[in-house]
Design an enzyme around this catalytic site. Structure first.
Site, PDB file in Angstrom:
ATOM      1  N   SER A 250       5.570   5.219   8.711  1.00  0.00           N
ATOM      2  CA  SER A 250       4.965   4.882   7.428  1.00  0.00           C
ATOM      3  C   SER A 250       5.901   5.302   6.295  1.00  0.00           C
ATOM      4  O   SER A 250       6.478   6.386   6.336  1.00  0.00           O
ATOM      5  CB  SER A 250       3.629   5.608   7.257  1.00  0.00           C
TER       6      SER A 250
ATOM      7  N   ASN B 178       4.888   6.055   3.357  1.00  0.00           N
ATOM      8  CA  ASN B 178       4.061   6.669   2.323  1.00  0.00           C
ATOM      9  C   ASN B 178       3.850   8.171   2.468  1.00  0.00           C
ATOM     10  O   ASN B 178       3.137   8.784   1.692  1.00  0.00           O
ATOM     11  CB  ASN B 178       2.707   5.957   2.268  1.00  0.00           C
ATOM     12  N   THR B 179       4.453   8.765   3.485  1.00  0.00           N
ATOM     13  CA  THR B 179       4.477  10.216   3.627  1.00  0.00           C
ATOM     14  C   THR B 179       5.924  10.662   3.448  1.00  0.00           C
ATOM     15  O   THR B 179       6.796  10.202   4.189  1.00  0.00           O
ATOM     16  CB  THR B 179       3.951  10.654   5.015  1.00  0.00           C
TER      17      THR B 179
ATOM     18  N   LYS C  53       5.504   3.599  17.215  1.00  0.00           N
ATOM     19  CA  LYS C  53       5.483   2.539  16.206  1.00  0.00           C
ATOM     20  C   LYS C  53       6.678   2.732  15.284  1.00  0.00           C
ATOM     21  O   LYS C  53       6.877   3.815  14.731  1.00  0.00           O
ATOM     22  CB  LYS C  53       4.189   2.568  15.400  1.00  0.00           C
TER      23      LYS C  53
ATOM     24  N   PHE D 211      -1.704   8.134   4.321  1.00  0.00           N
ATOM     25  CA  PHE D 211      -2.511   8.723   5.394  1.00  0.00           C
ATOM     26  C   PHE D 211      -3.784   9.383   4.856  1.00  0.00           C
ATOM     27  O   PHE D 211      -4.153  10.494   5.274  1.00  0.00           O
ATOM     28  CB  PHE D 211      -1.710   9.769   6.193  1.00  0.00           C
TER      29      PHE D 211
ATOM     30  N   ASN E  48       0.831  -1.200   0.000  1.00  0.00           N
ATOM     31  CA  ASN E  48       0.000   0.000   0.000  1.00  0.00           C
ATOM     32  C   ASN E  48       0.865   1.249   0.000  1.00  0.00           C
ATOM     33  O   ASN E  48       1.927   1.297   0.610  1.00  0.00           O
ATOM     34  CB  ASN E  48      -0.979  -0.021   1.184  1.00  0.00           C
TER      35      ASN E  48
ATOM     36  N   ASN F  39       5.922  -1.473  11.438  1.00  0.00           N
ATOM     37  CA  ASN F  39       5.113  -0.979  10.335  1.00  0.00           C
ATOM     38  C   ASN F  39       5.430  -1.790   9.074  1.00  0.00           C
ATOM     39  O   ASN F  39       6.095  -2.812   9.144  1.00  0.00           O
ATOM     40  CB  ASN F  39       5.424   0.515  10.110  1.00  0.00           C
TER      41      ASN F  39
END
Length: 352
Positions: free
Chosen positions: A182, A184-185, A215, A121, A117, A244
């Site tokens: 994450s 993805n940012t 996390k 966010f 993915n 994560n």
């Protein structure tokens, strides 16, 4: 009547994000129907005293929780007990609404039972999520709130985003999770440094008495991850969630070169880093393991390695709604086999 294998074939005809919306609609329907939710809860929810724990002053009737990323906007909480979960984690939320990254941004790899993915966010923003939470909190199982900074917030102002979110969710969640892991940012993982962690948790503990956890990503060197976790704990963190998603694209043949991988491909990598962290921190803080957990054997091994709780998400896509029940049943069988009277006796057994 459909079994999940039949239903999965239908769901897999849709792109992953659309299938997720279908699942969300279904779970909201379950949560809104008392007869249906009671039936599913009776079928899936394991409430056995051998699995009971008190952590952070909260009662966890079983150790399997929903990981963040599935219920981003707190719309499915009512159905989580019906799915068998002993606790649930919403988010990741950002202060203002955020669309996330361009589509397509979610991909399945059925042969590897894995998902990739690059959502970024995507969420309705803290105001709307809080409104949803207020309708249900407190709930019959603990609720965690996973929070992250906006995509456009510069690194030097990231603390402000986390400050705003802690203030927003401290009264309507049972614990908070700082997400700086994450992939993805843009540049979010750059915040995984000791200076920022020190400032963040010092600030956070001045804002709330609620438990706050960190996390971390699975892609750091073990020593770096351990030092980062130690810094968080020494500055007030109440626990560590590891891990994560991963950006180790060698784990799935022909996957995309962006986003984070989760599911079975992550099992070994996540377990290995968790074990290294637990060797240093077991007994000093609460440890939660997540990453590639979809059966009782794997969950139980993480527990013996020092996890008080475990979380799952991607496994649901491939195993279906009976997964959590099966995990808890298998844990009970393994506890009996090893001669433990309760899960508390098994936690950290491999480290003693």
């Amino acid at each position: 009547m459909f079994n999940y294998e039949t239903l999965k074939k239908i769901l897999f005809l849709f792109d992953p994000e659309r299938a997720h919306h279908i699942a969300e609609f279904s779970l909201k329907t379950v949560g809104g129907c008392k007869i249906l939710s009671s039936y599913m809860e009776k079928r899936n929810y394991i409430n056995n005293e051998k699995l009971h724990q008190e952590i952070f002053g909260l009662k966890f009737e079983n150790p399997v929780g929903l990981a963040a990323g599935f219920d981003k906007n707190a719309t499915m909480i009512k159905s989580m007990k019906s799915m068998g979960f002993g606790f649930t984690e919403i988010g990741t939320m950002t202060p203002m609404p955020q669309d996330g990254n361009p589509k397509p941004r979610m991909f399945r790899y059925p042969e590897q039972k894995s998902v990739q993915n690059a959502m970024g966010f995507n969420n309705l923003g803290s105001h709307t999520v809080l409104k949803n939470l207020k309708k249900i909190y407190p709930f019959s199982i603990p609720i965690g709130a996973n929070i992250g900074k906006h995509k456009t917030t510069p690194e030097e102002f990231a603390l402000n985003d986390y400050k705003s979110l802690i203030k927003k969710f401290r009264e309507h969640s049972d614990y908070l999770v700082i997400n700086i892991s994450s992939p993805n940012t843009p540049n979010l993982r750059d915040l995984q440094n000791e200076k920022f962690i020190s400032e963040l948790f010092t600030m956070a503990k001045n804002l709330t008495q609620k438990p706050i956890l960190l996390k971390i990503a699975p892609d750091m060197e073990e020593n770096q991850a351990i030092e980062l976790c130690k810094t968080a704990i020494s500055n007030g963190a109440d626990g560590i969630i590891a891990t994560n998603t991963t950006i180790d694209y060698s784990l799935v043949p022909n996957c995309k070169d962006f986003g984070g991988l989760s599911g079975a491909c992550l099992t070994k990598k996540s377990a290995q880093l968790f074990k290294a962290i637990a060797k240093e921190l077991y007994g000093k803080t609460i440890l939660i393991s997540v990453g590639g957990i979809s059966n009782g054997k794997e969950a139980y091994e993480r527990i013996k390695d020092g996890a008080s709780l475990v979380q799952a998400y991607s496994g649901l896509i491939f195993e279906g709604p009976s997964m959590v029940r099966k995990i808890n049943e298998e844990i009970l069988e393994l506890l009996k086999k090893d001669g433990f009277n309760s899960i508390s006796e098994a936690i950290g057994a491999n480290l003693r």
